[in-house]
Design a protein around this motif. Structure first.
Motif, mmCIF file in Angstrom:
data_model
loop_
_atom_site.group_PDB
_atom_site.id
_atom_site.type_symbol
_atom_site.label_atom_id
_atom_site.label_comp_id
_atom_site.label_asym_id
_atom_site.label_seq_id
_atom_site.Cartn_x
_atom_site.Cartn_y
_atom_site.Cartn_z
ATOM 1 N N ARG A 142 37.554 33.444 31.067
ATOM 2 C CA ARG A 142 37.993 32.616 32.213
ATOM 3 C C ARG A 142 38.991 33.364 33.083
ATOM 4 N NH1 ARG A 142 38.259 28.600 28.063
ATOM 5 N NH2 ARG A 142 36.483 27.203 28.235
ATOM 6 N N ALA A 143 39.955 34.027 32.446
ATOM 7 C CA ALA A 143 40.958 34.771 33.206
ATOM 8 C C ALA A 143 40.310 35.887 34.021
ATOM 9 C CB ALA A 143 42.009 35.346 32.254
ATOM 10 N N SER A 144 39.363 36.568 33.423
ATOM 11 C CA SER A 144 38.663 37.640 34.119
ATOM 12 C C SER A 144 37.869 37.111 35.308
ATOM 13 C CB SER A 144 37.731 38.359 33.150
ATOM 14 O OG SER A 144 36.987 39.339 33.819
ATOM 15 N N THR A 145 37.181 36.001 35.117
ATOM 16 C CA THR A 145 36.382 35.459 36.224
ATOM 17 C C THR A 145 37.279 34.883 37.317
ATOM 18 O OG1 THR A 145 36.042 33.374 35.037
ATOM 19 C CG2 THR A 145 34.302 35.030 34.864
ATOM 20 N N GLN A 146 38.463 34.392 36.958
ATOM 21 C CA GLN A 146 39.391 33.925 37.990
ATOM 22 C C GLN A 146 39.874 35.090 38.841
ATOM 23 O OE1 GLN A 146 42.457 31.779 35.894
ATOM 24 N NE2 GLN A 146 41.244 29.904 35.790
ATOM 25 N N LYS A 147 40.151 36.211 38.183
ATOM 26 C CA LYS A 147 40.566 37.411 38.914
ATOM 27 C C LYS A 147 39.428 37.883 39.827
ATOM 28 C CE LYS A 147 42.174 42.119 38.225
ATOM 29 N NZ LYS A 147 42.505 43.174 37.254
ATOM 30 N N THR A 148 38.224 37.893 39.298
ATOM 31 C CA THR A 148 37.063 38.304 40.094
ATOM 32 C C THR A 148 36.864 37.365 41.280
ATOM 33 O OG1 THR A 148 36.000 39.285 38.167
ATOM 34 C CG2 THR A 148 34.573 38.758 40.025
ATOM 35 N N ALA A 149 37.043 36.062 41.053
ATOM 36 C CA ALA A 149 36.880 35.084 42.137
ATOM 37 C C ALA A 149 37.877 35.348 43.259
ATOM 38 C CB ALA A 149 37.041 33.667 41.597
ATOM 39 N N LYS A 150 39.110 35.709 42.911
ATOM 40 C CA LYS A 150 40.117 36.009 43.936
ATOM 41 C C LYS A 150 39.734 37.243 44.739
ATOM 42 C CE LYS A 150 43.996 33.891 41.542
ATOM 43 N NZ LYS A 150 45.257 34.110 40.842
ATOM 44 N N VAL A 151 39.259 38.269 44.041
ATOM 45 C CA VAL A 151 38.837 39.492 44.725
ATOM 46 C C VAL A 151 37.646 39.199 45.631
ATOM 47 C CG1 VAL A 151 37.852 41.792 44.377
ATOM 48 C CG2 VAL A 151 39.755 41.026 42.960
ATOM 49 N N CYS A 152 36.702 38.410 45.134
ATOM 50 C CA CYS A 152 35.525 38.072 45.930
ATOM 51 C C CYS A 152 35.903 37.266 47.167
ATOM 52 C CB CYS A 152 34.511 37.314 45.078
ATOM 53 S SG CYS A 152 33.699 38.365 43.852
ATOM 54 N N ALA A 153 36.827 36.340 47.007
ATOM 55 C CA ALA A 153 37.276 35.542 48.154
ATOM 56 C C ALA A 153 37.941 36.444 49.196
ATOM 57 C CB ALA A 153 38.230 34.443 47.698
ATOM 58 N N ALA A 154 38.746 37.382 48.743
ATOM 59 C CA ALA A 154 39.389 38.314 49.669
ATOM 60 C C ALA A 154 38.346 39.194 50.350
ATOM 61 C CB ALA A 154 40.410 39.170 48.923
#
Length: 78
Positions: free
Chosen positions: A46-58
């Protein structure tokens, strides 16, 4: 493969995280002794996908503003 398609593939992992984890957990048929290890894995995932989601949003915001090809940097944690 175009940049947009690659972005969708890389960022698609952030969708339906809990559903994917629930499916995997059910398929693995974990024992009581395995639950602690599973919880550690699920929290890390979950933590990894949250980080990925932030990068993707940026990256999406940068692309919308005419960003350059460096927008993919960091999606895979590199």
């Amino acid at each position: 493969m175009g940049g947009g398609m690659m972005q969708k593939m890389l960022c698609g992992v952030t969708e339906h995280v809990d559903g994917r984890l629930a499916y995997l957990k059910a398929e693995l048929k974990l024992t009581d002794q395995q639950q602690a290890a599973w919880n550690t894995f699920a929290d890390a995932f979950r933590a990894s996908t949250q980080k990925t989601a932030k990068v993707c949003a940026a990256n999406e915001a940068a692309a919308a503003g005419g960003g350059d090809h460096s927008m993919h940097h960091g999606v895979l944690g590199i």
